[in-house]
Design an enzyme around this catalytic site. Structure first.
Site: not given
Length: 820
Positions: A475, A556, A580, A612, A614, A665, A668, A683, A798
């Site tokens: 990322v 991270t 998170k 992600a 959204l 990908g 994890e 989440k 992604g």
């Protein structure tokens, strides 16, 4: 006639003298001129040092030699470069000046004290050197030169080291001695004479003032100040590289700017010129054809704020106590004490309760000012009517200046908003009734930050984002690539986004001026660039580089870094993250994050922790701020599990689906992190807390994807090989669901204040039944959205969409409200 003044930087070496001579001779072709010169660069500082170290015979002997050598170096260079230059004659004159300097220093050394009138004679010898050198150059070029002696006409008061000219007497004496000046007039600046015949000086950098007085006396059409910059800038260009030259200033604006720190003009210069309506030009010796700045009599038009200036190295003195209130004459006694001590007061502020008078003086005068006040108010201090005199040191004054500020609404508000944006505390405020300037006193260490933000908001309208990125994996690397691609487009929108630091497991690599994002991988591997990843290290870098909108971007999943977010917020950083861990730690820490962000007026942005790219968090926050209330929530919150369970619908085994998801990908590096259900639980907890539920992670009921009797131990490779053992288990579950017209989905639920993540079989009417291939979807049942839920749907996995979401949060750190 025109009067030209050249500063020390314009006379630093032989080449500069030749450049100055070219300007002078070109101007002489256009009409009569007189020239005022400062000492060659560095000479006056050297002479001041000698006067201040009069007790040291070694310093005197060395200083004399250095003074003569500096002059001789220029003479020798001119002799080599200019045919006809009489170096011997100039050296003889300089030798005479060295002899005078030797006598002054020797006498003062014997006294172990340097009287002010002798000090004035010592520090004024540099200007006489410049006159001798420039006269030699002009004479070699066949120009007639007439020396103007300031001792004959430039009369001042008796202040030996900071004298003020008597214009009326000076005009009369000039007319008597120099009414028929021939050739090019040449005068040493900085020098005057008192009524009793003692030599005086006009204050450090006072040659500008000398030129203004000469212009008045000679009834000049204009006074030109030639220096090393192309005019007066709207801010100090050393602190603000984007500062621009002002074409025009009124006399009043110029006086305000010079008084509050503009280095190009001596504060006393404009007064005589304004009084006699003589135009003043600020020009660049190195760029003689540049337009420069014109200072004249007309009121400025255009922008309400013309410039920002700063005056440093100030001390604020507070005189306060119950004896101040209602007592007539207290203010006059305060400032009479300053007058008697010959101390200039820079700015004054008084509380409306009359309890306190605060004023700024130059720090060099602070101790004398305190002593003078203690003597003047000895009885009041003894009887407790006044509190002890307080000094607050290391301060600066920031001033907004402009004729157009008069009766212009919103200028002060914009100033204070800018200072708040720069995290600067205002110590005192002053504005005169003309409304031509607003001044604030702040800590000197924050002055550059304050000027930078004010300049952005009043002039350039550029906004900056100063990024420190932690984590350059999938990322993080994608985010860097996106920033690199967009920098040009952002610049067109007046957004300066620079990455100043990138951290990996080895530490944080920092670069003043920003990292070249086309070569960042090589940069961060260089050991010399790396420092430890600590709040203190990055804070010091931000302070040293005067960055005003620092953002920590954490890409991270590191828990220790997440637990330091409060520290970063308290030190003035925005925090942007897809991590998170912080939002799913204890409820106490969750609250502490928001308290720190609110207290420091920094942003804590974590849109990508759920969904992600959204807009989940922002949408929920907007709904709840509008009074909506969550009744029920259902969501597919894992892109990897969305992909895996979607493939189960198509007949693929769970081991195959997981392997493909890992290869692409979506999961994890260790798919067990996804299959445990903990990621979805985190989440779901974030969403529940956004809805106001004070829950802990332990309150979430979690059904993992892996059956309880499955052995998930071993390496990642071993685990992936063993995963085939549950293929039949999931084949049966999929078959059972299909027989009922349903599909399996891994869903997070919030209902009646309770949270659960589990595998559910849902039919075709369910809003989450069609969610697959890495999509996320959230069905929100609320006060406003029922019985049909509000549904958000899109890719939830992604690197590209996650990085884009982080990028979007980055742009939300811009202080758009500051620009109007």
């Amino acid at each position: 006639m025109r009067v030209l003044k050249f500063g020390g930087s314009s006379l630093a070496n032989a080449n500069r003298f030749l450049e100055v001579a070219k300007i002078i001779t070109d101007k002489a072709q256009q009409g009569a001129i007189a020239v005022v010169v400062s000492a060659p660069q560095g000479i006056t500082n050297h002479l001041v040092y000698l006067a201040d170290n009069i007790a040291s015979k070694t310093a005197i002997d060395q200083g004399l030699g250095q003074f003569q050598q500096a002059s001789t170096d220029i003479i020798n260079a001119l002799s080599n470069q200019l045919s006809g230059f009489d170096g011997d004659k100039v050296k003889a004159h300089v030798s005479d000046l060295v002899g005078q300097l030797d006598r002054y220093l020797e006498g003062a050394h014997l006294l172990a004290y340097c009287p002010e009138h002798i000090n004035a004679r010592i520090i004024s010898l540099g200007e006489r050197v410049s006159v001798s050198l420039l006269e030699g150059v002009l004479t070699a070029q066949q120009y007639q030169v007439s020396t103007i002696a300031p001792e004959k006409f430039l009369f001042t008061n008796n202040a030996s080291l900071n004298a003020v000219a008597d214009l009326a007497k000076s005009k009369a004496q000039y007319a008597e001695h120099y009414s028929e000046l021939s050739g090019i007039g040449l005068m040493p600046g900085f020098i005057g004479t008192s009524a009793d015949g003692q030599l005086t000086t006009l204050g450090r950098n006072g040659s500008d003032y000398s030129a203004a007085v000469l212009a008045v006396c000679a009834k000049a059409d204009a006074c030109e100040i030639w220096t090393d910059v192309s005019g007066v800038y709207n801010a100090d260009p050393r602190a603000i590289p984007s500062a621009t030259v002002l074409d025009y200033l009124s006399y009043q604006e110029a006086m305000e700017l010079s008084y509050f720190g503009a280095k190009v003009l001596h504060p006393k210069t404009i007064g005589p010129l304004a009084q006699h309506h003589i135009k003043c030009y600020i020009k660049n010796t190195a760029k003689p054809d540049a337009k420069g700045t014109l200072i004249g009599n007309e009121r400025s038009k255009g922008d309400s704020v013309k410039a920002i200036s700063n005056l440093d190295d100030l001390t604020m003195i507070n005189v306060s106590g119950p004896g101040m209130k209602g007592m007539v004459g207290m203010a006059s006694r305060v400032f009479a004490a300053m007058s008697q001590a010959n101390i200039s007061t820079v700015m004054i502020s008084q509380s409306s309760s009359e309890y306190c008078i605060s004023f700024c003086v130059h720090s060099a005068d602070a101790k004398r000012a305190k002593k003078s006040l203690q003597q003047a108010f000895e009885l009041e201090l003894f009887n407790g009517l006044l509190e002890p005199i307080q000094l607050q040191q290391k301060l600066s004054i920031i001033s907004l200046i402009g004729d157009g500020m008069q009766q212009q609404q919103g200028v002060a508000a914009k100033l204070f908003s800018s200072l708040a944006q720069a995290r600067v505390n205002v110590i005192a405020i002053a504005q005169d009734s003309s409304e031509r300037s607003i001044s604030v006193v702040i800590e000197e260490r924050k002055a550059t930050d304050a000027i930078k933000v004010c300049h952005q908001n009043f002039f350039s309208h550029h906004q900056s984002i100063d990024v420190f990125l932690v984590g350059c994996g999938v990322v993080g690397s994608e985010l860097i690539d996106q920033i690199a691609r967009q920098q040009g487009a952002l610049a067109e929108q007046n957004i300066d986004l620079s990455v100043y630091g990138i951290a990996n497991s080895k530490g944080m690599a920092l670069q003043s001026g920003g990292i070249d994002l086309n070569n960042w991988q090589a940069f961060i591997e260089a050991p010399s660039q790396r420092v430890a990843l600590t709040v203190e290290e990055i804070k010091n870098f931000v302070r040293e580089n005067h960055l005003i909108n620092p953002v920590l971007v954490d890409c991270t999943s590191n828990e220790a870094l997440a637990m330091s977010y409060v520290e970063y917020l308290e030190q003035g950083f925005h925090v942007v993250t897809p991590n998170k861990k912080a939002n799913t730690d204890s409820w106490q820490y969750y609250q502490a994050l928001r308290t720190a962000a609110q207290h420091t007026k920094r942003r804590f942005l974590y849109e990508t922790t759920v969904g992600a790219g959204l807009p989940v968090i922002d949408t929920l926050q907007s709904l709840f701020r509008a009074g909506d209330k969550l009744h029920q929530f259902q969501g597919v919150l894992s892109g990897s599990l969305s992909y895996i369970f979607g493939k189960l619908d198509e007949g693929m085994s769970i081991s195959q689906a997981t392997a493909i998801a890992k290869e692409n990908g979506f999961t994890e590096p260790d798919p067990r992190d996804d299959l445990s259900g903990m990621d979805v639980a985190r989440k779901l907890l974030i969403l529940a807390r956004e809805a106001g539920m004070a829950l802990e992670l332990s309150d979430i009921e979690i059904e993992p994807v892996l059956p309880s009797d499955f052995n998930a131990q071993g390496s990642v490779t071993e685990f992936m090989n063993n995963l085939v053992q549950i293929d039949e288990y999931y084949a049966n579950k999929v078959s059972q669901a299909k027989s009922e017209g349903k599909v399996l989905r891994y869903i997070g639920n919030i209902i009646d204040g309770k949270c659960k993540v589990s595998i559910e079989a849902v039919d075709g009417t369910h809003p989450l039944s069609a969610i697959k291939d890495g999509e996320n979807a959230l069905a929100i049942h609320s006060r406003y959205y029922q019985p049909i839920p509000f549904v958000l749907r899109g890719y939830g996995a992604g690197a590209a969409v996650t990085a884009a979401g982080v990028f979007g949060d980055l742009l939300r750190t811009l202080a758009w409200e500051q620009v109007s």
